[in-house]
Write a protein that holds these residues in place. Structure first.
Motif, PDB file in Angstrom:
ATOM      1  N   GLY A 118       0.813  -1.216   0.000  1.00  0.00           N
ATOM      2  CA  GLY A 118       0.000   0.000   0.000  1.00  0.00           C
ATOM      3  C   GLY A 118       0.840   1.257   0.000  1.00  0.00           C
ATOM      4  O   GLY A 118       0.485   2.256  -0.640  1.00  0.00           O
ATOM      5  N   SER A 119       1.964   1.216   0.701  1.00  0.00           N
ATOM      6  CA  SER A 119       2.864   2.372   0.732  1.00  0.00           C
ATOM      7  C   SER A 119       3.498   2.609  -0.623  1.00  0.00           C
ATOM      8  O   SER A 119       3.604   3.754  -1.086  1.00  0.00           O
ATOM      9  CB  SER A 119       3.941   2.157   1.806  1.00  0.00           C
ATOM     10  OG  SER A 119       3.355   1.959   3.075  1.00  0.00           O
ATOM     11  N   LEU A 120       3.918   1.529  -1.266  1.00  0.00           N
ATOM     12  CA  LEU A 120       4.513   1.652  -2.599  1.00  0.00           C
ATOM     13  C   LEU A 120       3.503   2.229  -3.583  1.00  0.00           C
ATOM     14  O   LEU A 120       3.835   3.118  -4.385  1.00  0.00           O
ATOM     15  CB  LEU A 120       5.006   0.286  -3.072  1.00  0.00           C
ATOM     16  CG  LEU A 120       5.627   0.234  -4.478  1.00  0.00           C
ATOM     17  CD1 LEU A 120       6.830   1.161  -4.575  1.00  0.00           C
ATOM     18  CD2 LEU A 120       6.019  -1.200  -4.827  1.00  0.00           C
ATOM     19  N   ASP A 217      -1.497   3.091  12.209  1.00  0.00           N
ATOM     20  CA  ASP A 217      -1.557   2.249  13.408  1.00  0.00           C
ATOM     21  C   ASP A 217      -1.004   0.863  13.102  1.00  0.00           C
ATOM     22  O   ASP A 217      -1.708  -0.014  12.611  1.00  0.00           O
ATOM     23  CB  ASP A 217      -2.998   2.149  13.903  1.00  0.00           C
ATOM     24  CG  ASP A 217      -3.102   1.367  15.209  1.00  0.00           C
ATOM     25  OD1 ASP A 217      -2.042   1.069  15.795  1.00  0.00           O
ATOM     26  OD2 ASP A 217      -4.237   1.067  15.625  1.00  0.00           O
ATOM     27  N   ARG A 218       0.271   0.680  13.418  1.00  0.00           N
ATOM     28  CA  ARG A 218       0.917  -0.628  13.280  1.00  0.00           C
ATOM     29  C   ARG A 218       1.084  -1.286  14.653  1.00  0.00           C
ATOM     30  O   ARG A 218       1.813  -2.259  14.773  1.00  0.00           O
ATOM     31  CB  ARG A 218       2.290  -0.490  12.628  1.00  0.00           C
ATOM     32  CG  ARG A 218       2.330   0.280  11.318  1.00  0.00           C
ATOM     33  CD  ARG A 218       1.862  -0.525  10.140  1.00  0.00           C
ATOM     34  NE  ARG A 218       2.233   0.161   8.894  1.00  0.00           N
ATOM     35  CZ  ARG A 218       1.721  -0.132   7.697  1.00  0.00           C
ATOM     36  NH1 ARG A 218       0.826  -1.105   7.587  1.00  0.00           N
ATOM     37  NH2 ARG A 218       2.108   0.533   6.622  1.00  0.00           N
ATOM     38  N   GLY A 219       0.418  -0.740  15.658  1.00  0.00           N
ATOM     39  CA  GLY A 219       0.522  -1.330  16.985  1.00  0.00           C
ATOM     40  C   GLY A 219       0.485  -0.318  18.111  1.00  0.00           C
ATOM     41  O   GLY A 219       0.234  -0.670  19.262  1.00  0.00           O
ATOM     42  N   ALA A 220       0.728   0.956  17.802  1.00  0.00           N
ATOM     43  CA  ALA A 220       0.728   1.983  18.850  1.00  0.00           C
ATOM     44  C   ALA A 220      -0.674   2.237  19.380  1.00  0.00           C
ATOM     45  O   ALA A 220      -0.842   2.633  20.534  1.00  0.00           O
ATOM     46  CB  ALA A 220       1.328   3.281  18.322  1.00  0.00           C
ATOM     47  N   GLY A 221      -1.698   2.024  18.536  1.00  0.00           N
ATOM     48  CA  GLY A 221      -3.079   2.238  18.946  1.00  0.00           C
ATOM     49  C   GLY A 221      -3.636   3.542  18.414  1.00  0.00           C
ATOM     50  O   GLY A 221      -2.980   4.585  18.515  1.00  0.00           O
ATOM     51  N   ALA A 222      -4.840   3.482  17.835  1.00  0.00           N
ATOM     52  CA  ALA A 222      -5.437   4.667  17.224  1.00  0.00           C
ATOM     53  C   ALA A 222      -5.657   5.777  18.245  1.00  0.00           C
ATOM     54  O   ALA A 222      -5.383   6.953  17.975  1.00  0.00           O
ATOM     55  CB  ALA A 222      -6.758   4.300  16.550  1.00  0.00           C
ATOM     56  N   ALA A 223      -6.145   5.429  19.435  1.00  0.00           N
ATOM     57  CA  ALA A 223      -6.411   6.457  20.445  1.00  0.00           C
ATOM     58  C   ALA A 223      -5.121   7.147  20.870  1.00  0.00           C
ATOM     59  O   ALA A 223      -5.086   8.375  21.038  1.00  0.00           O
ATOM     60  CB  ALA A 223      -7.108   5.831  21.654  1.00  0.00           C
ATOM     61  N   VAL A 234      -5.015   5.602  10.029  1.00  0.00           N
ATOM     62  CA  VAL A 234      -5.307   4.507   9.109  1.00  0.00           C
ATOM     63  C   VAL A 234      -4.498   3.295   9.548  1.00  0.00           C
ATOM     64  O   VAL A 234      -3.530   3.418  10.304  1.00  0.00           O
ATOM     65  CB  VAL A 234      -4.958   4.873   7.645  1.00  0.00           C
ATOM     66  CG1 VAL A 234      -5.810   6.037   7.158  1.00  0.00           C
ATOM     67  CG2 VAL A 234      -3.467   5.203   7.501  1.00  0.00           C
ATOM     68  N   ASP A 235      -4.903   2.116   9.073  1.00  0.00           N
ATOM     69  CA  ASP A 235      -4.124   0.922   9.403  1.00  0.00           C
ATOM     70  C   ASP A 235      -3.168   0.531   8.298  1.00  0.00           C
ATOM     71  O   ASP A 235      -2.334  -0.350   8.463  1.00  0.00           O
ATOM     72  CB  ASP A 235      -5.042  -0.258   9.766  1.00  0.00           C
ATOM     73  CG  ASP A 235      -5.988  -0.634   8.634  1.00  0.00           C
ATOM     74  OD1 ASP A 235      -5.904  -0.047   7.538  1.00  0.00           O
ATOM     75  OD2 ASP A 235      -6.839  -1.530   8.853  1.00  0.00           O
ATOM     76  N   ASP A 236      -3.271   1.197   7.144  1.00  0.00           N
ATOM     77  CA  ASP A 236      -2.372   0.940   6.020  1.00  0.00           C
ATOM     78  C   ASP A 236      -2.479   2.115   5.060  1.00  0.00           C
ATOM     79  O   ASP A 236      -3.552   2.734   4.938  1.00  0.00           O
ATOM     80  CB  ASP A 236      -2.747  -0.364   5.305  1.00  0.00           C
ATOM     81  CG  ASP A 236      -1.651  -0.814   4.343  1.00  0.00           C
ATOM     82  OD1 ASP A 236      -0.805  -1.637   4.751  1.00  0.00           O
ATOM     83  OD2 ASP A 236      -1.624  -0.340   3.189  1.00  0.00           O
TER      84      ASP A 236
END
Length: 251
Positions: A118-120, A217-223, A234-236
């Motif tokens: 998705g980043s690419l 959000d790769r693990g830090a948490g949206a909040a 976003v998650d990606d």
């Protein structure tokens, strides 16, 4: 109702963090940090044990030595700072940081790295739209990671740990690195976008005056990302792609 996401093609410029945003190197960093801190904690009898929560709270997004210092302070451990040339075996802040870097470099050269799909796709879309792009990363390995992932040519500016050391830029969450990125890219932060996955990086971009800060959000948490200053989460990065069938812009 789904969150309304920004059209990055309207931005004056876009500055991306690297590890965990463009490439899954954050996972490699996390494993390297865990191996090093598990060893240090066992050697010195430090409790409680090192966890992923420690990574996000004290290490993620910061310059390497600042991360070591922050983590050890959280356990009330004070050791000499040492010198950047300390061997990895030396029990100093710099020595432990260099120990981690050696573990990371070995894994990167052994296994290589590829960008998130998705980043690419997003950086390709922005390149095709003529939007200036840069990277703001605390890692001193940023150039090597970008080259290994085959995406270095997308970015006209790379503000990394080596630049930060050379120019005495304070570590994230201070605004220095993102502010330097905007200056180097010749864009106004208020009209540009920063993309980060680390709480310290989100705080840095927000403090630097970026009106749009996308937290990944790769693990830090949206909040937690929103609390640090993210205007969108976003998650990606594929969530930020504009596809022809959904793009209602008039030419």
């Amino acid at each position: 109702m789904p969150e309304s996401l920004p059209d990055l093609r309207r931005a004056e410029g876009v500055l991306f963090d690297l590890d965990g945003v463009l490439t899954p190197t954050a996972e490699v960093h996390m494993r390297a940090w865990k191996a090093v801190f598990d060893g240090v904690f066992a050697q010195w009898g430090i409790t409680p044990e090192y966890t992923d929560a420690d990574y996000y709270a004290h290490v993620d997004g910061k310059k390497r030595y600042d991360g070591v210092s922050s983590l050890l302070r959280s356990r009330n451990i004070e050791i000499p700072w040492g010198d950047v040339n300390d061997a990895p075996e030396v029990d100093s802040i710099c020595g432990i940081g260099n120990r981690k870097n050696a573990a990371f470099a070995t894994a990167l050269r052994r296994d290589g790295i590829a960008p998130y799909p998705g980043s690419l796709a997003l950086i390709r879309q922005l390149r095709d739209a003529g939007i200036p792009q840069g990277v703001v990363s605390s890692s001193k390995n940023a150039e090597e990671v970008l080259e290994s992932a085959g995406i270095r040519d997308f970015f006209t500016v790379v503000i990394d740990g080596k630049v930060a050391e050379r120019d005495a830029l304070a570590s994230k969450p201070a605004p220095d690195m993102f502010r330097a990125g905007a200056v180097a890219l010749n864009v106004n932060p208020g009209d540009s976008v920063a993309v980060e996955d680390a709480l310290s990086g989100v705080a840095s971009a927000s403090a630097a005056g970026f009106s749009t800060v996308v937290g990944v959000d790769r693990g830090a948490g949206a909040a937690a990302l929103r609390a640090a200053g993210a205007t969108h989460v976003v998650d990606d990065l594929d969530r930020l792609l504009l596809h022809p069938h959904t793009d209602q812009e008039n030419a």
